[in-house]
Motif scaffolding. Structure first.
Motif, PDB file in Angstrom:
ATOM      1  N   SER A 180       0.862  -1.181   0.000  1.00 33.11           N
ATOM      2  CA  SER A 180       0.000   0.000   0.000  1.00 33.11           C
ATOM      3  C   SER A 180       0.897   1.228   0.000  1.00 33.11           C
ATOM      4  O   SER A 180       2.101   1.132  -0.267  1.00 33.11           O
ATOM      5  CB  SER A 180      -0.941  -0.008   1.216  1.00 33.11           C
ATOM      6  OG  SER A 180      -1.955   0.976   1.077  1.00 33.11           O
ATOM      7  N   TYR A 233      -1.682   4.187   5.985  1.00 30.21           N
ATOM      8  CA  TYR A 233      -1.775   3.431   4.748  1.00 30.21           C
ATOM      9  C   TYR A 233      -3.155   3.589   4.107  1.00 30.21           C
ATOM     10  O   TYR A 233      -4.179   3.600   4.808  1.00 30.21           O
ATOM     11  CB  TYR A 233      -1.524   1.950   5.005  1.00 30.21           C
ATOM     12  CG  TYR A 233      -0.197   1.632   5.641  1.00 30.21           C
ATOM     13  CD1 TYR A 233       0.963   2.331   5.286  1.00 30.21           C
ATOM     14  CD2 TYR A 233      -0.088   0.625   6.592  1.00 30.21           C
ATOM     15  CE1 TYR A 233       2.173   2.038   5.877  1.00 30.21           C
ATOM     16  CE2 TYR A 233       1.132   0.323   7.183  1.00 30.21           C
ATOM     17  CZ  TYR A 233       2.255   1.026   6.825  1.00 30.21           C
ATOM     18  OH  TYR A 233       3.454   0.730   7.406  1.00 30.21           O
ATOM     19  N   LYS A 234      -3.179   3.666   2.806  1.00 33.86           N
ATOM     20  CA  LYS A 234      -4.441   3.713   2.082  1.00 33.86           C
ATOM     21  C   LYS A 234      -5.326   2.537   2.485  1.00 33.86           C
ATOM     22  O   LYS A 234      -6.542   2.699   2.678  1.00 33.86           O
ATOM     23  CB  LYS A 234      -4.182   3.678   0.583  1.00 33.86           C
ATOM     24  CG  LYS A 234      -5.440   3.632  -0.274  1.00 33.86           C
ATOM     25  CD  LYS A 234      -5.102   3.552  -1.762  1.00 33.86           C
ATOM     26  CE  LYS A 234      -6.362   3.453  -2.608  1.00 33.86           C
ATOM     27  NZ  LYS A 234      -6.049   3.369  -4.065  1.00 33.86           N
ATOM     28  N   ALA A 235      -4.721   1.364   2.625  1.00 37.67           N
ATOM     29  CA  ALA A 235      -5.491   0.171   2.986  1.00 37.67           C
ATOM     30  C   ALA A 235      -6.200   0.347   4.320  1.00 37.67           C
ATOM     31  O   ALA A 235      -7.361  -0.069   4.476  1.00 37.67           O
ATOM     32  CB  ALA A 235      -4.571  -1.044   3.042  1.00 37.67           C
ATOM     33  N   TYR A 248      -5.476  -4.136   1.057  1.00 33.47           N
ATOM     34  CA  TYR A 248      -4.109  -4.035   0.559  1.00 33.47           C
ATOM     35  C   TYR A 248      -4.063  -4.624  -0.845  1.00 33.47           C
ATOM     36  O   TYR A 248      -4.758  -5.595  -1.151  1.00 33.47           O
ATOM     37  CB  TYR A 248      -3.136  -4.793   1.462  1.00 33.47           C
ATOM     38  CG  TYR A 248      -2.770  -4.066   2.723  1.00 33.47           C
ATOM     39  CD1 TYR A 248      -1.681  -3.205   2.776  1.00 33.47           C
ATOM     40  CD2 TYR A 248      -3.520  -4.252   3.895  1.00 33.47           C
ATOM     41  CE1 TYR A 248      -1.349  -2.535   3.941  1.00 33.47           C
ATOM     42  CE2 TYR A 248      -3.191  -3.587   5.063  1.00 33.47           C
ATOM     43  CZ  TYR A 248      -2.102  -2.730   5.083  1.00 33.47           C
ATOM     44  OH  TYR A 248      -1.780  -2.061   6.246  1.00 33.47           O
TER      45      TYR A 248
END
Length: 359
Positions: A148, A243-245, A307
């Motif tokens: 990610s 994190y984007k996830a 992810y």
């Protein structure tokens, strides 16, 4: 989350093109793979992993259906990375260690390899490794798994005009509204370094920028991802750098969140696993590595964790790939750290973070 998993279906992705593995290439790789390993005849495998939801998903999608089903008993050694790394560093003096599989991020895997903790993996015993996108096959001692990028996550109901870059986080109007987590201390130092000089390899400049952030914005510091996610959900903070996830996970759980990709380019992070040099059951570890990269397992993990999978042939639906992946421009702008540099400095960075930022 369940709805996302239920929609899974195979499809080529932007990342297949970006990393040089299209649908035909993935199929060809699958056709040339050696035969799958025979069913293991029992045994015990000690897996060192993070706890919490990360381990729960690992058990659900990988360990129970693909490893324990072969009669292999898994024993867990759970904890944060610094403690787990310290344990394995201490075991270098032993003829036989206590851990067979080490879940770790890519940067720490480099450090552990150079310190004689991890050893090279025999990927001929990991057939599913053939499906890993070529550009991620850059460490002979590391099984790439999920990745990610560090983005800006914000409450869309309370932040109508979010910061569009890491640099905009330093505006005093965000004072008391930004949340960080101890788990990403090294990513934040890289962020500061990127802002100070355009690269992620100037730790001293990065630390100075974080001191500036502390003085101007007074970010709230949380022990782990879960606590930061809860703070976003309850309104204790309006913005997080994570994190984007993780942002997608929290949004999927009901928080009114949105994602902003930073204009400087997101700092990339990749998770996977390594083989301790003194692992007592190295053969079973290779069975485990192959299970980690199973196409269906990776699809389930991606649907539950958000992810992006390292396996280019993972059976994801187009909608899910669109959600968790990066656009071509975003992927090109990802900032992959210089892990040799990180390995030399991470211990000092952690000590500095604990003394300077968390106090």
């Amino acid at each position: 989350m369940t709805k996302l998993i239920d929609r899974l279906s195979g499809a080529p992705t932007r990342r297949d093109v970006l990393f040089g593995l299209g649908a035909a290439g993935a199929a060809g790789a699958a056709l040339t793979l050696p035969g799958r390993p025979a069913r293991a005849q029992g045994g015990t495998l000690v897996v060192s992993n993070w706890g919490g939801d990360w381990n729960e998903r690992t058990v659900r999608f990988v360990e129970e259906p693909l490893v324990e089903s072969k009669g292999i008993r898994i024993s867990h050694d759970l904890g944060m990375e610094p403690e787990r790394k310290a344990k394995l560093l201490a075991e270098r003096r032993l003829r036989r260690g206590t851990v067979d599989v080490l879940h770790i991020n890519e940067g720490d895997s480099y450090e552990m390899f150079t310190q004689d903790v991890l050893t090279e993996i025999d990927f001929s015993k990991v057939p599913n490794y053939g499906d890993v996108v070529p550009s991620l096959k850059n460490r002979p001692y590391f099984v790439p798994w999920l990745y990610s990028g560090v983005v800006i996550i914000y409450n869309r109901d309370k932040v109508p005009n979010p910061p569009k870059s890491y640099a905009e986080l330093f505006d005093t109007k965000w004072a008391g509204k930004v949340g960080l987590t101890n788990q990403l201390y090294f990513n934040y130092i890289m962020m500061g370094s990127l802002l100070a000089g355009g690269s992620v390899t100037d730790g001293e400049a990065g630390k100075r920028k974080l001191v500036e952030l502390k003085e101007t914005v007074e970010p709230r510091i949380y022990a782990a991802h879960q606590q930061l996610g809860a703070a976003l959900a309850t309104g204790e903070v309006d913005i997080a750098v994570n994190y984007k996830a993780r942002g997608l996970q929290w949004r999927n759980d009901g928080a009114p969140l949105a994602i902003q990709y930073p204009e400087e380019g997101a700092i990339a992070v990749m998770f996977g696993a390594g083989l301790p040099k003194r692992a007592p059951s190295s053969e079973l570890a290779h069975v485990y590595f192959d299970a980690m990269l199973d196409r269906k397992a990776m699809a389930g993990l991606a649907g539950a964790s958000f992810y992006a999978p390292a396996n280019g042939a993972a059976e994801l639906s187009p909608d899910l790939r669109e959600l968790i992946d990066f656009s071509p421009d975003q992927a090109a702008a990802l900032k992959f750290p210089d892990y040799a540099y990180v390995a030399k400095n991470t211990a000092e960075w952690l000590e500095w973070w604990n003394k300077t930022i968390t106090r």
